[in-house]
Design a protein around this motif. Sequence first.
Motif, PDB file in Angstrom:
ATOM      1  N   PRO A  98       0.809  -1.230   0.000  1.00  0.00           N
ATOM      2  CA  PRO A  98       0.000   0.000   0.000  1.00  0.00           C
ATOM      3  C   PRO A  98       0.839   1.276   0.000  1.00  0.00           C
ATOM      4  N   ARG A  99       2.097   1.188   0.403  1.00  0.00           N
ATOM      5  CA  ARG A  99       2.959   2.368   0.437  1.00  0.00           C
ATOM      6  C   ARG A  99       3.569   2.672  -0.932  1.00  0.00           C
ATOM      7  N   PHE A 100       3.317   1.795  -1.921  1.00  0.00           N
ATOM      8  CA  PHE A 100       3.884   1.966  -3.262  1.00  0.00           C
ATOM      9  C   PHE A 100       2.773   1.997  -4.321  1.00  0.00           C
ATOM     10  N   PRO A 101       1.834   2.923  -4.230  1.00  0.00           N
ATOM     11  CA  PRO A 101       0.717   2.920  -5.180  1.00  0.00           C
ATOM     12  C   PRO A 101       1.116   3.234  -6.615  1.00  0.00           C
ATOM     13  N   ALA A 102       2.273   3.873  -6.816  1.00  0.00           N
ATOM     14  CA  ALA A 102       2.699   4.253  -8.158  1.00  0.00           C
ATOM     15  C   ALA A 102       3.670   3.249  -8.782  1.00  0.00           C
ATOM     16  N   LEU A 103       4.026   2.188  -8.066  1.00  0.00           N
ATOM     17  CA  LEU A 103       5.025   1.245  -8.560  1.00  0.00           C
ATOM     18  C   LEU A 103       4.521   0.522  -9.807  1.00  0.00           C
ATOM     19  N   ARG A 104       5.318   0.594 -10.867  1.00  0.00           N
ATOM     20  CA  ARG A 104       4.954  -0.045 -12.123  1.00  0.00           C
ATOM     21  C   ARG A 104       6.026  -1.012 -12.623  1.00  0.00           C
ATOM     22  N   SER A 105       7.285  -0.832 -12.183  1.00  0.00           N
ATOM     23  CA  SER A 105       8.380  -1.681 -12.660  1.00  0.00           C
ATOM     24  C   SER A 105       9.162  -2.220 -11.467  1.00  0.00           C
ATOM     25  N   LEU A 106       9.419  -3.536 -11.472  1.00  0.00           N
ATOM     26  CA  LEU A 106      10.093  -4.175 -10.346  1.00  0.00           C
ATOM     27  C   LEU A 106      11.051  -5.240 -10.858  1.00  0.00           C
ATOM     28  N   PHE A 107      12.292  -5.163 -10.387  1.00  0.00           N
ATOM     29  CA  PHE A 107      13.305  -6.177 -10.709  1.00  0.00           C
ATOM     30  C   PHE A 107      13.769  -6.792  -9.398  1.00  0.00           C
ATOM     31  N   LEU A 108      13.718  -8.110  -9.313  1.00  0.00           N
ATOM     32  CA  LEU A 108      14.103  -8.833  -8.109  1.00  0.00           C
ATOM     33  C   LEU A 108      15.355  -9.667  -8.364  1.00  0.00           C
ATOM     34  N   GLY A 109      16.429  -9.363  -7.626  1.00  0.00           N
ATOM     35  CA  GLY A 109      17.641 -10.165  -7.715  1.00  0.00           C
ATOM     36  C   GLY A 109      18.685  -9.618  -8.666  1.00  0.00           C
ATOM     37  N   LEU A 135      -1.344  -3.241 -10.236  1.00  0.00           N
ATOM     38  CA  LEU A 135      -1.077  -2.243 -11.266  1.00  0.00           C
ATOM     39  C   LEU A 135       0.329  -2.369 -11.847  1.00  0.00           C
ATOM     40  N   LEU A 136       1.078  -3.365 -11.405  1.00  0.00           N
ATOM     41  CA  LEU A 136       2.436  -3.565 -11.893  1.00  0.00           C
ATOM     42  C   LEU A 136       2.413  -3.838 -13.402  1.00  0.00           C
ATOM     43  N   GLU A 137       3.329  -3.207 -14.118  1.00  0.00           N
ATOM     44  CA  GLU A 137       3.408  -3.387 -15.566  1.00  0.00           C
ATOM     45  C   GLU A 137       4.644  -4.166 -16.005  1.00  0.00           C
ATOM     46  N   ARG A 138       5.594  -4.275 -15.108  1.00  0.00           N
ATOM     47  CA  ARG A 138       6.868  -4.907 -15.494  1.00  0.00           C
ATOM     48  C   ARG A 138       7.439  -5.664 -14.307  1.00  0.00           C
ATOM     49  N   LEU A 139       7.686  -6.964 -14.483  1.00  0.00           N
ATOM     50  CA  LEU A 139       8.315  -7.773 -13.451  1.00  0.00           C
ATOM     51  C   LEU A 139       9.462  -8.551 -14.074  1.00  0.00           C
ATOM     52  N   GLU A 140      10.644  -8.422 -13.466  1.00  0.00           N
ATOM     53  CA  GLU A 140      11.829  -9.127 -13.932  1.00  0.00           C
ATOM     54  C   GLU A 140      12.492  -9.788 -12.735  1.00  0.00           C
ATOM     55  N   VAL A 141      12.958 -11.003 -12.947  1.00  0.00           N
ATOM     56  CA  VAL A 141      13.536 -11.789 -11.871  1.00  0.00           C
ATOM     57  C   VAL A 141      14.825 -12.423 -12.377  1.00  0.00           C
ATOM     58  N   ARG A 142      15.873 -12.338 -11.575  1.00  0.00           N
ATOM     59  CA  ARG A 142      17.143 -12.987 -11.911  1.00  0.00           C
ATOM     60  C   ARG A 142      17.403 -14.129 -10.948  1.00  0.00           C
ATOM     61  N   VAL A 159       5.331  -6.583 -19.233  1.00  0.00           N
ATOM     62  CA  VAL A 159       6.657  -7.172 -19.431  1.00  0.00           C
ATOM     63  C   VAL A 159       6.899  -8.212 -18.339  1.00  0.00           C
ATOM     64  N   LEU A 160       7.303  -9.406 -18.746  1.00  0.00           N
ATOM     65  CA  LEU A 160       7.677 -10.458 -17.797  1.00  0.00           C
ATOM     66  C   LEU A 160       8.961 -11.095 -18.295  1.00  0.00           C
ATOM     67  N   ARG A 161       9.989 -11.042 -17.451  1.00  0.00           N
ATOM     68  CA  ARG A 161      11.298 -11.591 -17.819  1.00  0.00           C
ATOM     69  C   ARG A 161      11.846 -12.445 -16.676  1.00  0.00           C
ATOM     70  N   PHE A 162      12.348 -13.626 -17.026  1.00  0.00           N
ATOM     71  CA  PHE A 162      13.050 -14.470 -16.071  1.00  0.00           C
ATOM     72  C   PHE A 162      14.452 -14.721 -16.616  1.00  0.00           C
ATOM     73  N   GLU A 163      15.453 -14.152 -15.946  1.00  0.00           N
ATOM     74  CA  GLU A 163      16.852 -14.387 -16.294  1.00  0.00           C
ATOM     75  C   GLU A 163      17.363 -15.534 -15.437  1.00  0.00           C
ATOM     76  N   SER A 164      17.890 -16.575 -16.082  1.00  0.00           N
ATOM     77  CA  SER A 164      18.277 -17.750 -15.321  1.00  0.00           C
ATOM     78  C   SER A 164      19.249 -18.595 -16.113  1.00  0.00           C
ATOM     79  N   GLY A 165      20.141 -19.265 -15.402  1.00  0.00           N
ATOM     80  CA  GLY A 165      20.972 -20.275 -16.026  1.00  0.00           C
ATOM     81  C   GLY A 165      20.294 -21.622 -16.038  1.00  0.00           C
ATOM     82  N   GLY A 166      19.115 -21.691 -15.396  1.00  0.00           N
ATOM     83  CA  GLY A 166      18.329 -22.918 -15.360  1.00  0.00           C
ATOM     84  C   GLY A 166      16.941 -22.609 -14.827  1.00  0.00           C
TER      85      GLY A 166
END
Length: 318
Positions: A98-109, A135-142, A159-166
């Motif tokens: 709730p503290r991030f109502p404007a968050l649209r892009s998130l990268f984890l890792g 309301l998220l528009e972009r999620l990327e995970v490494r 946008v959905l991206r998964f960066e991985s060696g496996g």
Amino acid sequence: MDYSEFNDDVDGLHRGDYAGLPITGLRPPGAPMPAAGEAAWRVSADVYDAKETFEEHFARFVETVDTTGVRALIVGGWNDAYENDSSVPVRLLVENAPRFPALRSLFLGAMPSEECEISWIQQSDVTPLLEAFPLLERLEVRGGTGLELRPVRHERLRVLRFESGGLPAAVVRAVGESEFPALEYLELWLGVTEYGGDATVADLAPILSGDRLPALKHLGLQDSEIQDEVAAAVASAPVVARLESLAQSMGVLTDEGAEALLSGQPLTHLKRLDLHHHFLTDAMLERVRAAFAGTGVELDVSEQEEPDDDWRYVAVSE
């Protein structure tokens, strides 16, 4: 959508831009900082010998920055990320959604290799992020180790991206079983079995049908040790006719896979075809170039690799 910002630089995202915004982090007390909505904020703790836990750093961040204006967030490292999974960062983000109502892009890792190799990053279930941020528009995970995703419906994700060696097959299947009516860009680094990349072509079938991805414009099925099999499936996949861009790059694509692409459905409607990091022979490389000459397709066949006897390698594994 501009696809140029997406690449295989696994050591990026601790400099430059993200989501069109300059990357910044917390600065020393009294130092000037940009307005919350004018930067992509990096929140991170040292992976090794940290003087501050991720929880402590995150608490400082939400106390210091007007989180209601934050549009882009990069989660870098967390303490002992090679042993501790990402459940703490995920939990803190979900609890504070709730503290991030404007968050649209998130990268984890987003950790550079000198901080934590991609195969060492311990991930967790990232489904709660999609559930907590409708309301998220972009999620990327490494990182693929321990990564989980449950089938979910998300109305706004583009946008959905998964960066991985496996990439685990269960994650691939969950992507295919999810409902993403707004998704335009999907990129999966499938990786190798040695690092948990056990997805098969059958696991890709729901994605290749495109039934749950009506808005898809780019599809990247990359970095795979079964790239020839993937290419053969892509060559007849219904979703391809709707794409503007296709990536079969970073893997062990050989003449067999390239032949499948050339003899399958027409690809000349694409704006871009990315095959970089491949094992095509010179003769096949010329055939591919000739097939797209004068079509207007932007073709990337850079990084022609040479096999070591019969051994071929993907671009990103460990």
